[in-house]
Design a protein around this motif. Structure first.
Motif, PDB file in Angstrom:
ATOM      1  N   ASP A   1       0.812  -1.218   0.000  1.00  0.00           N
ATOM      2  CA  ASP A   1       0.000   0.000   0.000  1.00  0.00           C
ATOM      3  C   ASP A   1       0.844   1.267   0.000  1.00  0.00           C
ATOM      4  N   GLY A   2       2.174   1.109  -0.033  1.00  0.00           N
ATOM      5  CA  GLY A   2       3.053   2.272   0.007  1.00  0.00           C
ATOM      6  C   GLY A   2       3.551   2.597   1.400  1.00  0.00           C
ATOM      7  N   SER A   3       3.052   1.909   2.418  1.00  0.00           N
ATOM      8  CA  SER A   3       3.540   2.121   3.783  1.00  0.00           C
ATOM      9  C   SER A   3       4.946   1.543   3.916  1.00  0.00           C
ATOM     10  N   GLU A   4       5.708   2.103   4.846  1.00  0.00           N
ATOM     11  CA  GLU A   4       7.072   1.642   5.081  1.00  0.00           C
ATOM     12  C   GLU A   4       7.236   1.184   6.531  1.00  0.00           C
ATOM     13  N   VAL A   5       8.013   0.131   6.711  1.00  0.00           N
ATOM     14  CA  VAL A   5       8.274  -0.412   8.037  1.00  0.00           C
ATOM     15  C   VAL A   5       9.782  -0.538   8.206  1.00  0.00           C
ATOM     16  N   THR A   6      10.288  -0.030   9.325  1.00  0.00           N
ATOM     17  CA  THR A   6      11.693  -0.226   9.668  1.00  0.00           C
ATOM     18  C   THR A   6      11.737  -1.245  10.799  1.00  0.00           C
ATOM     19  N   LEU A   7      12.161  -2.450  10.467  1.00  0.00           N
ATOM     20  CA  LEU A   7      12.124  -3.574  11.402  1.00  0.00           C
ATOM     21  C   LEU A   7      13.428  -3.627  12.195  1.00  0.00           C
ATOM     22  N   SER A   8      13.322  -3.602  13.523  1.00  0.00           N
ATOM     23  CA  SER A   8      14.495  -3.644  14.388  1.00  0.00           C
ATOM     24  C   SER A   8      15.111  -5.045  14.393  1.00  0.00           C
ATOM     25  N   PRO A   9      16.386  -5.165  14.794  1.00  0.00           N
ATOM     26  CA  PRO A   9      17.016  -6.487  14.899  1.00  0.00           C
ATOM     27  C   PRO A   9      16.237  -7.402  15.843  1.00  0.00           C
ATOM     28  N   GLU A  10      16.321  -8.706  15.557  1.00  0.00           N
ATOM     29  CA  GLU A  10      15.659  -9.743  16.354  1.00  0.00           C
ATOM     30  C   GLU A  10      14.140  -9.562  16.358  1.00  0.00           C
ATOM     31  N   SER A  11      13.607  -9.050  15.263  1.00  0.00           N
ATOM     32  CA  SER A  11      12.168  -8.826  15.142  1.00  0.00           C
ATOM     33  C   SER A  11      11.667  -9.459  13.847  1.00  0.00           C
ATOM     34  N   SER A  12      10.377  -9.726  13.794  1.00  0.00           N
ATOM     35  CA  SER A  12       9.795 -10.301  12.585  1.00  0.00           C
ATOM     36  C   SER A  12       8.434  -9.678  12.319  1.00  0.00           C
ATOM     37  N   LEU A  13       8.068  -9.638  11.046  1.00  0.00           N
ATOM     38  CA  LEU A  13       6.793  -9.067  10.625  1.00  0.00           C
ATOM     39  C   LEU A  13       6.143 -10.017   9.636  1.00  0.00           C
ATOM     40  N   ARG A  14       4.858 -10.275   9.829  1.00  0.00           N
ATOM     41  CA  ARG A  14       4.064 -11.061   8.876  1.00  0.00           C
ATOM     42  C   ARG A  14       3.038 -10.143   8.242  1.00  0.00           C
ATOM     43  N   TYR A  15       2.918 -10.218   6.922  1.00  0.00           N
ATOM     44  CA  TYR A  15       2.058  -9.287   6.195  1.00  0.00           C
ATOM     45  C   TYR A  15       1.665  -9.886   4.859  1.00  0.00           C
ATOM     46  N   PRO A  16       0.533  -9.456   4.285  1.00  0.00           N
ATOM     47  CA  PRO A  16       0.135  -9.963   2.966  1.00  0.00           C
ATOM     48  C   PRO A  16       1.032  -9.383   1.875  1.00  0.00           C
ATOM     49  N   ALA A  17       1.283 -10.179   0.853  1.00  0.00           N
ATOM     50  CA  ALA A  17       2.037  -9.666  -0.296  1.00  0.00           C
ATOM     51  C   ALA A  17       1.268  -8.514  -0.941  1.00  0.00           C
ATOM     52  N   GLU A  18      -0.048  -8.612  -0.952  1.00  0.00           N
ATOM     53  CA  GLU A  18      -0.922  -7.540  -1.448  1.00  0.00           C
ATOM     54  C   GLU A  18      -2.091  -7.403  -0.488  1.00  0.00           C
ATOM     55  N   PHE A  19      -2.360  -6.187  -0.019  1.00  0.00           N
ATOM     56  CA  PHE A  19      -3.512  -5.967   0.852  1.00  0.00           C
ATOM     57  C   PHE A  19      -4.799  -6.062   0.034  1.00  0.00           C
ATOM     58  N   GLU A  20      -5.785  -6.736   0.602  1.00  0.00           N
ATOM     59  CA  GLU A  20      -7.084  -6.835  -0.049  1.00  0.00           C
ATOM     60  C   GLU A  20      -8.001  -5.737   0.470  1.00  0.00           C
ATOM     61  N   GLU A  21      -9.214  -5.720  -0.024  1.00  0.00           N
ATOM     62  CA  GLU A  21     -10.177  -4.719   0.435  1.00  0.00           C
ATOM     63  C   GLU A  21     -10.478  -4.952   1.913  1.00  0.00           C
ATOM     64  N   GLY A  22     -10.710  -3.872   2.619  1.00  0.00           N
ATOM     65  CA  GLY A  22     -10.938  -3.958   4.053  1.00  0.00           C
ATOM     66  C   GLY A  22      -9.714  -3.454   4.791  1.00  0.00           C
ATOM     67  N   ALA A  23      -9.574  -3.849   6.026  1.00  0.00           N
ATOM     68  CA  ALA A  23      -8.478  -3.354   6.857  1.00  0.00           C
ATOM     69  C   ALA A  23      -7.140  -3.916   6.396  1.00  0.00           C
ATOM     70  N   ARG A  24      -6.114  -3.105   6.502  1.00  0.00           N
ATOM     71  CA  ARG A  24      -4.736  -3.542   6.246  1.00  0.00           C
ATOM     72  C   ARG A  24      -4.177  -4.061   7.571  1.00  0.00           C
ATOM     73  N   THR A  25      -3.825  -5.346   7.617  1.00  0.00           N
ATOM     74  CA  THR A  25      -3.448  -5.978   8.880  1.00  0.00           C
ATOM     75  C   THR A  25      -2.085  -6.637   8.768  1.00  0.00           C
ATOM     76  N   VAL A  26      -1.214  -6.367   9.765  1.00  0.00           N
ATOM     77  CA  VAL A  26       0.096  -7.011   9.842  1.00  0.00           C
ATOM     78  C   VAL A  26       0.292  -7.537  11.260  1.00  0.00           C
ATOM     79  N   TYR A  27       1.290  -8.426  11.413  1.00  0.00           N
ATOM     80  CA  TYR A  27       1.531  -9.076  12.706  1.00  0.00           C
ATOM     81  C   TYR A  27       3.007  -8.915  13.059  1.00  0.00           C
ATOM     82  N   LEU A  28       3.269  -8.312  14.221  1.00  0.00           N
ATOM     83  CA  LEU A  28       4.636  -7.983  14.623  1.00  0.00           C
ATOM     84  C   LEU A  28       5.060  -8.751  15.871  1.00  0.00           C
ATOM     85  N   THR A  29       6.295  -9.254  15.822  1.00  0.00           N
ATOM     86  CA  THR A  29       6.973  -9.761  17.013  1.00  0.00           C
ATOM     87  C   THR A  29       8.282  -8.996  17.121  1.00  0.00           C
ATOM     88  N   GLY A  30       8.496  -8.301  18.214  1.00  0.00           N
ATOM     89  CA  GLY A  30       9.692  -7.478  18.354  1.00  0.00           C
ATOM     90  C   GLY A  30       9.354  -6.004  18.261  1.00  0.00           C
TER      91      GLY A  30
END
Length: 376
Positions: free
Chosen positions: A172-201
């Motif tokens: 969607d054009g958003s940017e994420v700066t992921l810190s060391p020892e962290s992980s992010l799960r996200y869709p390759a393409e956001f679908e209609e509705g809410a944009r949802t991601v999952y962060l550890t770290g």
């Protein structure tokens, strides 16, 4: 100049500069950050290659010739059977991967190896985790999809195992700066509705404003925004989950509250939400190092000459976006002469309070200044 306008998935995988950028070791940050906008036709291949390199997470310097031959030959043998398994597909490049007769062949083989190694490593990682792997466009990968238990399907997982922050560009054009020892799960393409991601770290999110809400899940805590900059810290071993707002406004709430009700919070610039895991308690405070708002109405808080204290406190409030509570009538007769330089917000408050024998504290994300005031 390289023909970026015609770059394919294989070209990205073979590009050393691109690989180093994805791994957080590159020196051409702006080139690759702006690439999807400058070459929209290559955007899909760009994102696929980025996902594969992150999944493989292979250090080129630690790959031996023996590993190259063994793993690539094994993968080629499997891949060349084709999707149906009925026989080999035509692939002249495989002949360069056995033996490495001279330096030119070795270099050619190493480049081809990278493409194959990344595909093979990504496949083995995904299959080894017991999740799905969808691929095949001849011997290239078209889609990577992780399907894990109790998790949404079709998520890309990026983990930062380096010692430096890692930049991720979402669809969607958003940017994420992921810190060391962290992980992010996200869709390759956001679908209609809410944009949802999952962060550890921990990660800094710069969310592009759209009609769709953007939600960050960190365990049971959800951060919900439309478009802003904020930092979420949610390491498994930490006692607290914190959300710190850089600009804009976010709401923070508990997705699955226990028998003890936990109310959601609205936090704005320089405020933070803190969720205490053991007590299942969500509270609001002020960030450790407040920064001046980039578009604040007060350009500078530097020099005051016999100015009533309430005027200066209101300037601080406007400059940092943090509410300041005080008794204006009591402090109006306190005339302040002071010259600030580069002091932090807290240092400014300490100087002002000492001048009038007052004090301040942080309560519910606000600054409360208290004291007897000044005699008339």
């Amino acid at each position: 100049m390289k023909p970026y306008e015609s770059y394919t998935l294989e070209d990205f995988l073979e590009d050393e500069s691109f690989r180093k950028w994805v791994q957080g070791r590159g020196k051409e940050e702006m080139r690759w950050l702006s690439f999807p906008e400058r070459y929209p036709g290559q955007r899909e291949a760009f994102r696929q290659a980025e996902a594969l390199i992150r999944a493989a997470n292979v250090d080129e310097d630690r790959i031996s010739e023996k590993e190259i031959r063994t793993e690539v030959e094994r993968f080629i043998e499997s891949a060349d059977r084709g999707p149906t398994g009925r026989g080999p597909t035509e692939n002249p490049a495989t002949h360069l991967l056995v033996g490495f007769a001279d330096d030119d062949e070795a270099e050619t083989g190493r480049r081809i190896f990278w493409k194959r190694w990344l595909l093979a490593a990504a496949a083995m990682l995904v299959l080894g985790a017991g999740i799905g792997w969808y691929y095949y466009e001849e011997y290239g990968v078209t889609t990577v999809a992780a399907v894990a238990d109790n998790s949404p399907a079709d998520l890309v997982t990026t983990r930062n195992d380096s010692g430096n922050p890692l930049n991720i560009n979402l669809s969607d054009g958003s940017e994420v700066t992921l810190s060391p020892e962290s992980s992010l799960r996200y869709p390759a393409e956001f679908e209609e509705g809410a944009r949802t991601v999952y962060l550890t770290g921990e990660a800094l999110f710069s969310v592009k404003k759209q009609g769709q809400t953007f939600m960050v899940h960190t365990g049971t805590v959800v951060t919900k925004v439309l478009g802003t900059r904020f930092v979420v810290s949610a390491f498994d071993n930490d006692r607290n989950i914190t959300v710190q707002v850089k600009t804009g406004k976010v709401s923070v709430y508990v997705d699955k509250p226990s028998e003890k009700e936990v109310k959601g919070l609205i936090i704005t610039a320089n405020q933070a939400a803190v969720f205490e895991k053991s007590a299942n308690q969500l509270s609001k405070t002020v960030v450790e190092n407040p920064e001046k708002l980039p578009d604040g109405p007060v350009e500078s808080i530097l020099k005051y000459d016999e100015v009533p204290l309430p005027v200066i406190l209101r300037d601080i409030e406007k400059s940092y976006g943090i509410p300041v509570q005080f008794d204006a009538d009591s402090f109006w007769t306190c005339k302040i002469t002071v010259a600030f330089s580069d002091e932090s917000m807290y240092d400014k408050l300490s100087i002002l309070c000492k001048t009038v024998s007052a004090g301040y504290e942080i309560v519910d994300g606000q600054i409360v200044v208290s004291g007897q005031g000044c005699s008339k």
